[in-house]
Design a protein around this motif. Structure first.
Motif, PDB file in Angstrom:
ATOM      1  N   ARG A 154       0.847  -1.187   0.000  1.00  0.00           N
ATOM      2  CA  ARG A 154       0.000   0.000   0.000  1.00  0.00           C
ATOM      3  C   ARG A 154       0.881   1.236   0.000  1.00  0.00           C
ATOM      4  NH1 ARG A 154      -5.081   1.252   4.159  1.00  0.00           N
ATOM      5  NH2 ARG A 154      -6.190   2.653   2.724  1.00  0.00           N
ATOM      6  N   GLY A 155       0.621   2.143  -0.936  1.00  0.00           N
ATOM      7  CA  GLY A 155       1.418   3.353  -1.044  1.00  0.00           C
ATOM      8  C   GLY A 155       0.581   4.532  -1.475  1.00  0.00           C
ATOM      9  N   MET A 156       1.259   5.615  -1.799  1.00  0.00           N
ATOM     10  CA  MET A 156       0.551   6.832  -2.202  1.00  0.00           C
ATOM     11  C   MET A 156      -0.240   6.626  -3.485  1.00  0.00           C
ATOM     12  SD  MET A 156       1.148   8.960   0.197  1.00  0.00           S
ATOM     13  CE  MET A 156       0.591  10.494  -0.563  1.00  0.00           C
ATOM     14  N   GLY A 157       0.214   5.688  -4.312  1.00  0.00           N
ATOM     15  CA  GLY A 157      -0.493   5.412  -5.563  1.00  0.00           C
ATOM     16  C   GLY A 157      -1.579   4.374  -5.436  1.00  0.00           C
ATOM     17  N   GLY A 158      -1.833   3.903  -4.219  1.00  0.00           N
ATOM     18  CA  GLY A 158      -2.855   2.881  -4.016  1.00  0.00           C
ATOM     19  C   GLY A 158      -2.242   1.530  -3.700  1.00  0.00           C
ATOM     20  N   TRP A 159      -2.911   0.489  -4.155  1.00  0.00           N
ATOM     21  CA  TRP A 159      -2.483  -0.880  -3.875  1.00  0.00           C
ATOM     22  C   TRP A 159      -1.767  -1.493  -5.077  1.00  0.00           C
ATOM     23  CZ3 TRP A 159      -3.208  -2.993   0.920  1.00  0.00           C
ATOM     24  CH2 TRP A 159      -4.124  -2.365   1.769  1.00  0.00           C
ATOM     25  N   ARG A 160      -0.834  -2.371  -4.796  1.00  0.00           N
ATOM     26  CA  ARG A 160      -0.194  -3.166  -5.837  1.00  0.00           C
ATOM     27  C   ARG A 160       0.273  -4.476  -5.222  1.00  0.00           C
ATOM     28  NH1 ARG A 160       5.469  -3.103  -5.785  1.00  0.00           N
ATOM     29  NH2 ARG A 160       6.399  -1.556  -4.378  1.00  0.00           N
ATOM     30  N   MET A 161       0.689  -5.385  -6.075  1.00  0.00           N
ATOM     31  CA  MET A 161       1.190  -6.673  -5.611  1.00  0.00           C
ATOM     32  C   MET A 161       2.678  -6.787  -5.884  1.00  0.00           C
ATOM     33  SD  MET A 161      -1.418  -8.216  -4.304  1.00  0.00           S
ATOM     34  CE  MET A 161      -0.678  -9.847  -4.102  1.00  0.00           C
ATOM     35  N   THR A 162       3.390  -7.452  -4.994  1.00  0.00           N
ATOM     36  CA  THR A 162       4.775  -7.804  -5.234  1.00  0.00           C
ATOM     37  C   THR A 162       4.984  -9.197  -4.649  1.00  0.00           C
ATOM     38  OG1 THR A 162       7.087  -7.072  -5.047  1.00  0.00           O
ATOM     39  CG2 THR A 162       5.694  -6.783  -3.103  1.00  0.00           C
ATOM     40  N   TYR A 163       6.222  -9.618  -4.529  1.00  0.00           N
ATOM     41  CA  TYR A 163       6.553 -10.925  -3.972  1.00  0.00           C
ATOM     42  C   TYR A 163       7.679 -10.749  -2.956  1.00  0.00           C
ATOM     43  CZ  TYR A 163       3.888 -12.542  -7.987  1.00  0.00           C
ATOM     44  OH  TYR A 163       2.890 -12.736  -8.899  1.00  0.00           O
ATOM     45  N   VAL A 164       7.798 -11.701  -2.049  1.00  0.00           N
ATOM     46  CA  VAL A 164       8.835 -11.591  -1.025  1.00  0.00           C
ATOM     47  C   VAL A 164      10.210 -11.451  -1.676  1.00  0.00           C
ATOM     48  CG1 VAL A 164       9.989 -12.748   0.900  1.00  0.00           C
ATOM     49  CG2 VAL A 164       7.495 -12.862   0.694  1.00  0.00           C
ATOM     50  N   ASP A 165      10.498 -12.274  -2.685  1.00  0.00           N
ATOM     51  CA  ASP A 165      11.827 -12.203  -3.303  1.00  0.00           C
ATOM     52  C   ASP A 165      12.063 -10.853  -3.972  1.00  0.00           C
ATOM     53  OD1 ASP A 165       9.857 -13.153  -5.251  1.00  0.00           O
ATOM     54  OD2 ASP A 165      11.546 -13.341  -6.637  1.00  0.00           O
ATOM     55  N   GLU A 166      11.010 -10.255  -4.549  1.00  0.00           N
ATOM     56  CA  GLU A 166      11.174  -8.934  -5.167  1.00  0.00           C
ATOM     57  C   GLU A 166      11.403  -7.865  -4.108  1.00  0.00           C
ATOM     58  OE1 GLU A 166       7.910  -8.083  -7.741  1.00  0.00           O
ATOM     59  OE2 GLU A 166       8.396  -9.701  -9.148  1.00  0.00           O
ATOM     60  N   PHE A 167      10.737  -7.993  -2.979  1.00  0.00           N
ATOM     61  CA  PHE A 167      10.941  -7.054  -1.886  1.00  0.00           C
ATOM     62  C   PHE A 167      12.375  -7.149  -1.360  1.00  0.00           C
ATOM     63  CE2 PHE A 167      10.485  -6.069   2.763  1.00  0.00           C
ATOM     64  CZ  PHE A 167      10.303  -4.707   2.614  1.00  0.00           C
ATOM     65  N   ILE A 168      12.873  -8.359  -1.222  1.00  0.00           N
ATOM     66  CA  ILE A 168      14.253  -8.546  -0.776  1.00  0.00           C
ATOM     67  C   ILE A 168      15.228  -7.939  -1.787  1.00  0.00           C
ATOM     68  CG2 ILE A 168      16.037 -10.238  -0.218  1.00  0.00           C
ATOM     69  CD1 ILE A 168      13.797  -9.997   1.876  1.00  0.00           C
ATOM     70  N   ASP A 169      14.959  -8.151  -3.059  1.00  0.00           N
ATOM     71  CA  ASP A 169      15.820  -7.586  -4.094  1.00  0.00           C
ATOM     72  C   ASP A 169      15.832  -6.057  -4.016  1.00  0.00           C
ATOM     73  OD1 ASP A 169      17.422  -7.992  -6.636  1.00  0.00           O
ATOM     74  OD2 ASP A 169      15.819  -6.706  -7.397  1.00  0.00           O
ATOM     75  N   GLU A 170      14.679  -5.452  -3.753  1.00  0.00           N
ATOM     76  CA  GLU A 170      14.630  -3.998  -3.595  1.00  0.00           C
ATOM     77  C   GLU A 170      15.478  -3.548  -2.406  1.00  0.00           C
ATOM     78  OE1 GLU A 170      10.642  -2.623  -3.299  1.00  0.00           O
ATOM     79  OE2 GLU A 170      10.113  -3.132  -5.366  1.00  0.00           O
ATOM     80  N   LEU A 171      15.402  -4.296  -1.316  1.00  0.00           N
ATOM     81  CA  LEU A 171      16.197  -3.941  -0.138  1.00  0.00           C
ATOM     82  C   LEU A 171      17.696  -3.990  -0.441  1.00  0.00           C
ATOM     83  CD1 LEU A 171      14.279  -5.827   2.717  1.00  0.00           C
ATOM     84  CD2 LEU A 171      14.209  -3.376   2.188  1.00  0.00           C
ATOM     85  N   LEU A 172      18.085  -4.885  -1.333  1.00  0.00           N
ATOM     86  CA  LEU A 172      19.503  -5.051  -1.647  1.00  0.00           C
ATOM     87  C   LEU A 172      19.986  -4.140  -2.767  1.00  0.00           C
ATOM     88  CD1 LEU A 172      19.795  -8.954  -1.463  1.00  0.00           C
ATOM     89  CD2 LEU A 172      20.377  -7.285   0.306  1.00  0.00           C
ATOM     90  N   THR A 173      19.072  -3.569  -3.544  1.00  0.00           N
ATOM     91  CA  THR A 173      19.497  -2.818  -4.723  1.00  0.00           C
ATOM     92  C   THR A 173      18.981  -1.387  -4.795  1.00  0.00           C
ATOM     93  OG1 THR A 173      17.623  -3.663  -6.024  1.00  0.00           O
ATOM     94  CG2 THR A 173      19.678  -4.935  -6.089  1.00  0.00           C
ATOM     95  N   LYS A 174      17.904  -1.083  -4.107  1.00  0.00           N
ATOM     96  CA  LYS A 174      17.304   0.246  -4.198  1.00  0.00           C
ATOM     97  C   LYS A 174      17.872   1.186  -3.133  1.00  0.00           C
ATOM     98  CE  LYS A 174      14.328  -0.957  -7.438  1.00  0.00           C
ATOM     99  NZ  LYS A 174      14.393  -0.420  -8.814  1.00  0.00           N
ATOM    100  N   GLU A 175      17.727   2.488  -3.375  1.00  0.00           N
ATOM    101  CA  GLU A 175      18.159   3.490  -2.405  1.00  0.00           C
ATOM    102  C   GLU A 175      17.045   3.879  -1.446  1.00  0.00           C
ATOM    103  OE1 GLU A 175      19.752   6.835  -4.483  1.00  0.00           O
ATOM    104  OE2 GLU A 175      21.506   5.727  -5.241  1.00  0.00           O
ATOM    105  N   ARG A 176      15.812   3.637  -1.840  1.00  0.00           N
ATOM    106  CA  ARG A 176      14.664   4.025  -1.016  1.00  0.00           C
ATOM    107  C   ARG A 176      13.592   2.946  -1.113  1.00  0.00           C
ATOM    108  NH1 ARG A 176      14.053   9.112   0.976  1.00  0.00           N
ATOM    109  NH2 ARG A 176      12.029   9.612   1.898  1.00  0.00           N
ATOM    110  N   VAL A 177      13.115   2.476   0.028  1.00  0.00           N
ATOM    111  CA  VAL A 177      12.081   1.446   0.075  1.00  0.00           C
ATOM    112  C   VAL A 177      11.082   1.833   1.164  1.00  0.00           C
ATOM    113  CG1 VAL A 177      11.582  -0.987   0.579  1.00  0.00           C
ATOM    114  CG2 VAL A 177      13.620  -0.381  -0.747  1.00  0.00           C
TER     115      VAL A 177
END
Length: 215
Positions: free
Chosen positions: A142-165
């Motif tokens: 849930r974010g400012m743009g509403g709802w979306r779906m992701t997966y645990v592995d994609e969330f982990i990848d964001e934590l390892l590669t993104k600057e902001r989560v």
């Protein structure tokens, strides 16, 4: 006011921070001031998160049904509020690993992973979070743009590669390549590679079975 007491809970009588630091700073400062204030003023914080300890936080965390930072009129999600509470409590690594390795609650695992990314060292982050890249369960976001779906592995990848989560600027850490070059990490074994290899072995066995039947 209660939120001011929260903000000062880790300060000594001179107003100096006297607790453990993460990445060289007071862990509460890992969350930007404006977001901290929104957390303190949120109904969820006041009614559900304010008085939690490391044990009772678990009860709230297993009730999570989505991840995310801010939503609607910049309101903090329960996920973000509980992340901030973890930064206040600074539970032991053993407790965080219990959260992380619970197989039944994917949002509890995501919360622990987010906390690890915010507070642990780069080497420990990669070693602890990368095995979760094999967790393909769905997550609601849930974010400012509403709802979306992701997966645990994609969330982990964001934590390892993104600057902001989840609307939080992640502390800067060395990349995996830099840690490998410094011999601080072994080269990563690809989960995909092992799956492909396993599928290949299965196909080969089926082929061998079919051929033996033809003989």
């Amino acid at each position: 006011m209660a939120h001011l007491a929260d903000a000062k809970s880790l300060l000594d009588n001179r107003g100096h921070y006297a607790g453990q630091t993460f990445h060289g700073v007071n862990p509460l400062l890992l969350v930007e001031k404006i977001i901290r204030e929104r957390i303190f003023e949120s109904l969820y914080w006041k009614e559900q998160a304010f008085g939690l300890n490391a044990a009772t936080l678990l009860d709230r965390a297993v009730e999570l049904t989505y991840i995310g930072g801010q939503y609607s009129n910049q309101r903090p999600t329960p996920f973000l509020c509980l992340t901030f509470k973890l930064l206040q409590l600074q539970p032991s690594r053993e407790i965080i690993l219990v959260y992380l390795n619970d197989p039944d609650f994917k949002y509890l695992r995501s919360l622990a992973a987010f906390y690890i990314r915010l507070t642990w060292s780069a080497v420990d982050i990669y070693r602890t979070l990368e095995p979760l890249m094999g967790d393909y369960r769905k997550l609601r976001v849930r974010g400012m743009g509403g709802w979306r779906m992701t997966y645990v592995d994609e969330f982990i990848d964001e934590l390892l590669t993104k600057e902001r989560v989840c609307d939080i600027a992640l502390p800067h850490i060395k990349t995996r390549a830099m840690l490998e070059d410094a011999d601080e990490l072994e080269p990563r074994e690809s989960l995909l590679g092992s799956e492909v290899e396993s599928e290949g072995e299965t196909d080969a066995e089926e082929d061998r079975g079919a051929n033996s039947g033809d003989e």
